[in-house]
Structures are given as structure tokens and as C-alpha cells.
Design an enzyme around this catalytic site. Structure first.
Site, PDB file in Angstrom:
ATOM      1  CE  LYS A 101       5.865  -8.255  12.068  1.00 36.49           C
ATOM      2  NZ  LYS A 101       4.688  -7.692  11.383  1.00 36.49           N
ATOM      3  N   GLY A 218       5.870   8.864  12.278  1.00 36.16           N
ATOM      4  CA  GLY A 218       6.704   7.842  11.628  1.00 36.16           C
ATOM      5  C   GLY A 218       6.840   8.118  10.154  1.00 36.16           C
ATOM      6  N   GLY A 220       8.768   5.909   8.027  1.00 31.43           N
ATOM      7  CA  GLY A 220       9.334   4.712   7.392  1.00 31.43           C
ATOM      8  C   GLY A 220       8.557   4.414   6.116  1.00 31.43           C
ATOM      9  CG  ASN A 221       7.113   0.856   3.043  1.00 27.65           C
ATOM     10  OD1 ASN A 221       5.889   0.736   3.168  1.00 27.65           O
ATOM     11  ND2 ASN A 221       7.705   0.649   1.891  1.00 27.65           N
ATOM     12  CB  ALA A 222       3.594   2.421   6.769  1.00 25.14           C
ATOM     13  N   GLY A 223       4.653   5.315   6.676  1.00 28.68           N
ATOM     14  CA  GLY A 223       4.425   6.739   6.940  1.00 28.68           C
ATOM     15  C   GLY A 223       4.781   7.630   5.763  1.00 28.68           C
TER      16      GLY A 223
HETATM   17  N1  GLU Z   1       5.213  -6.474   7.928  1.00 28.87           N
HETATM   18  C1  GLU Z   1       3.964  -6.220   7.309  1.00 28.87           C
HETATM   19  C2  GLU Z   1       2.836  -6.337   8.326  1.00 28.87           C
HETATM   20  O1  GLU Z   1       3.032  -6.175   9.497  1.00 28.87           O
HETATM   21  C3  GLU Z   1       3.743  -7.051   6.055  1.00 28.87           C
HETATM   22  C4  GLU Z   1       3.725  -8.522   6.246  1.00 28.87           C
HETATM   23  C5  GLU Z   1       3.717  -9.319   4.943  1.00 28.87           C
HETATM   24  O2  GLU Z   1       3.654  -8.693   3.899  1.00 28.87           O
HETATM   25  O3  GLU Z   1       3.795 -10.529   5.036  1.00 28.87           O
HETATM   26  O4  GLU Z   1       1.711  -6.536   7.971  1.00 28.87           O
END
Ligand code: GLU
Length: 410
Positions: A101, A218, A220-223
Site C-alpha cells: 500500500k 461514504g 467515494g468510489n465504493a460508496g
Molecule cells: N485500494 C483498493 C483496496 O484497498 C484496491 C487495490 C488494488 O486494486 O490493487 O483493495
């Protein structure tokens, strides 16, 4: 705090498996930590120093994989936890990838597009030696998107003198024009929807998603994508929030107009037919499904007792603390843990990387079909482990992951 939380759960699952201390240590420890400080030219011509991290937690199963977040609260502990969760996440769903990360301490809300581009280029320049299509493949995370991923490709290509075509596989979540995969933008939400469908079918905690009452923290993208998808399933979203406001309507929010308002105005204020509530009130409302889709540590020992949902679908990473877990478990709330619930994102990232490496281009239907199969299987596997080990869904998911990782340790 987050890292300790991640380690606590790994240790609990390892105990259930009677894993040796040596193997446990390998899984607990981070393989490489990179911290960089770099100057960035700002719009007012000043130069500011920013700090960023790339944490490469574990590569037993394949190249490191995980997003890069831009947020004022990024720190080493948080990024390390997020990297650890990536290792467990990719292993949980059985991807040939490790966990990593990244993060840059900054506030994108106060930065222009040009400044964000400058930050991205300067950060990538610094971490180029440790990333690469076969080494470590970043992706979007909180406050980063396809546009930023495209800049990463361009900068990486320049730094390594690699043609763009070859450089693309260094990052996923790119725009379609730049080698992104169809379905990647909605993948986290879509994956969560599949997990939810399978879990409901198996556990019968609620009879159907139709008319189920849903709360989303939230946008954002996911929410936001989850809100869109689940409202098409005829579920009733009764409350939703962004980082500043939460809104509520017991009869169900008109999600299309809420998302349109957010897009136009950048906030959730003064939307007709909605009542403004606090973030705490949002979490504690009566509902069938609560979907934390924002940041970590939202459900804690302080509010867990007040949570009234029947199911929690963790689209965010680390939204529930281990102390809260215990309380929720005693209340018989089914938790669909982050490492399963939001794994759709990294799964389609893997598909994107695979297409880039093999010069393939899959249709949206193919991606969706593969994702569905992956998420259904992973959910079933974890629910089976939950029964076998008489444990929580979270520990069962960790058990699944740790078994796969441990097999790779001699
Ligand atoms: N940021 C996203 C996660 O936390 C996606 C990570 C990715 O696609 O490598 O899973």
C-alpha cells in the site's frame, strides 16, 4: 492502532490453525518500508515538501499489490496496516498477488489538478526503484482515481525509459483509453454486491435484497457505485453520508438525485426530502444492512452496542475495531469483512494487469462474469470455514488467507 488491529486478527486466526510461531512471524512482518520526502512546485510558485510511503508487506503469493491514497491522515502505521490487509485480501480470494500500500500526506480538496499531478510525478519518481509490473503494482485508493493512475504510467515510463505500452502494467485502475479494464471503476461495489447476495442466500438473515433497508457511510468510489447498484436492485437506501454531512429519509432516498447533487455541488447539503443527521446517528439507525464505505475505525467499542443493522458489509478497509467485533458478534450481527467484501476492486485490478501483460481486452460481461464467480466462491468458502471452525466470518476469512500463505512458507 490499525496495524495492531490487523495483527490481532492474524494472531487469532493463526491460533485456530495451530500455525507455528516462525510462520506467524513471517506473515506478521513487513518485507520493505519505503518513506520518501520530495519537493513539489505549487501553483503560487512556492515549493513544498511532501511525504509519502510505499509499504510492501508480503510477496509470498506474487508481486505486491495495493492502492495509493492521498489523505491528510496518512501515516506509517495506517499504511502498514493497509498493506497487511492487502496481503490477507489477495490471499483470501485466491489471487496470485502479494500485499502493499502507498500513501501521500496531503489534502486533495485543497490542491489543484496541476498540484496533484506534480505530487504524483514527484512521488512516483522517488518510488520507481521499488515498483514495476512484476514487482509492485499500485492502484487507486482513497482520493486517487484513474486520472492519477494514468499520470503514474506516464511518469514510470519516463523514469524507466519504457514505452507506454509496456509501462501500463505497472499500475491498475487506469482509464480505459490507457489500458484500464472495463468494470474496474465499479468493481469494489459490484464485488460487495455479489458477496452480499451470496451471504443472504446462504444465511437467510434477511429474505431478499428487495426492499431491504440500507445505510451507506461514504460516497467515494465504493460508496457511490454501491448506492447506484443496490438501488437498481430495489433496495431502499435510507441514509448516506460524505465526509461532512449525513442525510436520511425513512422512505428511501432518491439516489440518482442525491448523487447528481453531490456531483454538482460537492456536498450533501439542502437536498429536498432529506433530513440532516450526524455521522453517529447514521451508524446507529435501524436498518437491515450497514455499509461502511469510508475510512477505518468507524465502528468501535464506543458505538458498537448501538448498532442495529442485521448485516455489516465492510466496503471500507478496517472500519470495525477488534473490540467492536466482539460486541457485534454477541449481538449476532453478520459481518462481511473488508478483506472479502471489498476484494472486488483488487480482483478486477488483477484482471486488468493480466489483460495488460497478455495484450488482451475483455468485454464488460466477461469481467463481470469472472468477478461474480470469484466473489461467490470466496464467500461460500469463507462461510464453510466459519462453520468448520465455529468462528466469526472475519476470522474465517483470515483462516482462508493464512492457509494459502502458510503453504508457501517452507
Ligand atoms: N485500494 C483498493 C483496496 O484497498 C484496491 C487495490 C488494488 O486494486 O490493487 O483493495
Amino acid at each position: 492502532m490499525e496495524l495492531e488491529n490487523a495483527k490481532t486478527i492474524i494472531k487469532k486466526a493463526a491460533e485456530k490453525l495451530n500455525l507455528s510461531q516462525e510462520k506467524l512471524n513471517i506473515i506478521l512482518n513487513t518485507e520493505r518500508e519505503t518513506k520518501v520526502n520530495f519537493p513539489v512546485k505549487m501553483d503560487d510558485d512556492s515549493t513544498k515538501i511532501f511525504t509519502g510511503y510505499r509499504i510492501q508487506h508480503n510477496s509470498l503469493l506474487g508481486p505486491y499489490k495495493g492502492g495509493i491514497r492521498y489523505h491528510p491522515q496518512v501515516d506509517l502505521n495506517e499504511v502498514s496496516a493497509l498493506a497487511t490487509w492487502m496481503t490477507i485480501k489477495t490471499a483470501t480470494v485466491g489471487l496470485p498477488l502479494g500485499g502493499g500500500k502507498g500513501g501521500v500526506i496531503c489534502n486533495p480538496k485543497e490542491l489543484s489538478d496541476k498540484e496533484l499531478e506534480n505530487i504524483t510525478r514527484a512521488f512516483i519518481k522517488k518510488i520507481t526503484p521499488v515498483i514495476g509490473p512484476q514487482q509492485d503494482i499500485p492502484a487507486p485508493d482513497v482520493y486517487t482515481n484513474a486520472k492519477i493512475m494514468d499520470i503514474i504510467v506516464d511518469e514510470y515510463s519516463k523514469q524507466t525509459s519504457t514505452p507506454i505500452e509496456e509501462a501500463r502494467a505497472v499500475v491498475t485502475g487506469k482509464s480505459i483509453e490507457n489500458g484500464g479494464s472495463l468494470g474496474r471503476d465499479t468493481a469494489t461495489a459490484r464485488g460487495g454486491q455479489f458477496v452480499l447476495q451470496k451471504a443472504i442466500e446462504q444465511t437467510q438473515i434477511i429474505s431478499t435484497l428487495k426492499n431491504a433497508t440500507i445505510i451507506i457511510q461514504g460516497i467515494g468510489n465504493a460508496g457511490s457505485n454501491f448506492a447506484k447498484l443496490i438501488s437498481e436492485d430495489n433496495s431502499k437506501i435510507i441514509a448516506i453520508s460524505d465526509s461532512k454531512n449525513a442525510i436520511y429519509n425513512q422512505e428511501g432516498l432518491d439516489i440518482k438525485s442525491v448523487l447528481e447533487h453531490k456531483k454538482q455541488n460537492g456536498n450533501l447539503q439542502d437536498i429536498p426530502n432529506t433530513t440532516t443527521i450526524t455521522n453517529q446517528e447514521l451508524l446507529e439507525l435501524e436498518c437491515d444492512i450497514l455499509v461502511p464505505a469510508a475510512l477505518a475505525n468507524q465502528i468501535t467499542e464506543k458505538n458498537a452496542e448501538q448498532i442495529k443493522a442485521k448485516i455489516i458489509l465492510e466496503l471500507a478497509n478496517g472500519p470495525t475495531t477488534p473490540e467492536a467485533d466482539k460486541i457485534l458478534e454477541s449481538k449476532n450481527i453478520l459481518i462481511l469483512p473488508d478483506i472479502l467484501a471489498n476484494a472486488g476492486g483488487v480482483t478486477v485490478s488483477y484482471y486488468e494487469w493480466y489483460q495488460n501483460i497478455n495484450k488482451e481486452s475483455w468485454t464488460a460481461e466477461e469481467v463481470d462474469k469472472k468477478l461474480k464467480e470469484k466473489m461467490f466462491n470466496a464467500t461460500q468458502e469463507i462461510l464453510n470455514k466459519k462453520t468448520k471452525h465455529q468462528t466469526s466470518t472475519r476470522i474465517a476469512a483470515y483462516i482462508n488467507a493464512i492457509e494459502r500463505l502458510a503453504q508457501k512458507i517452507n
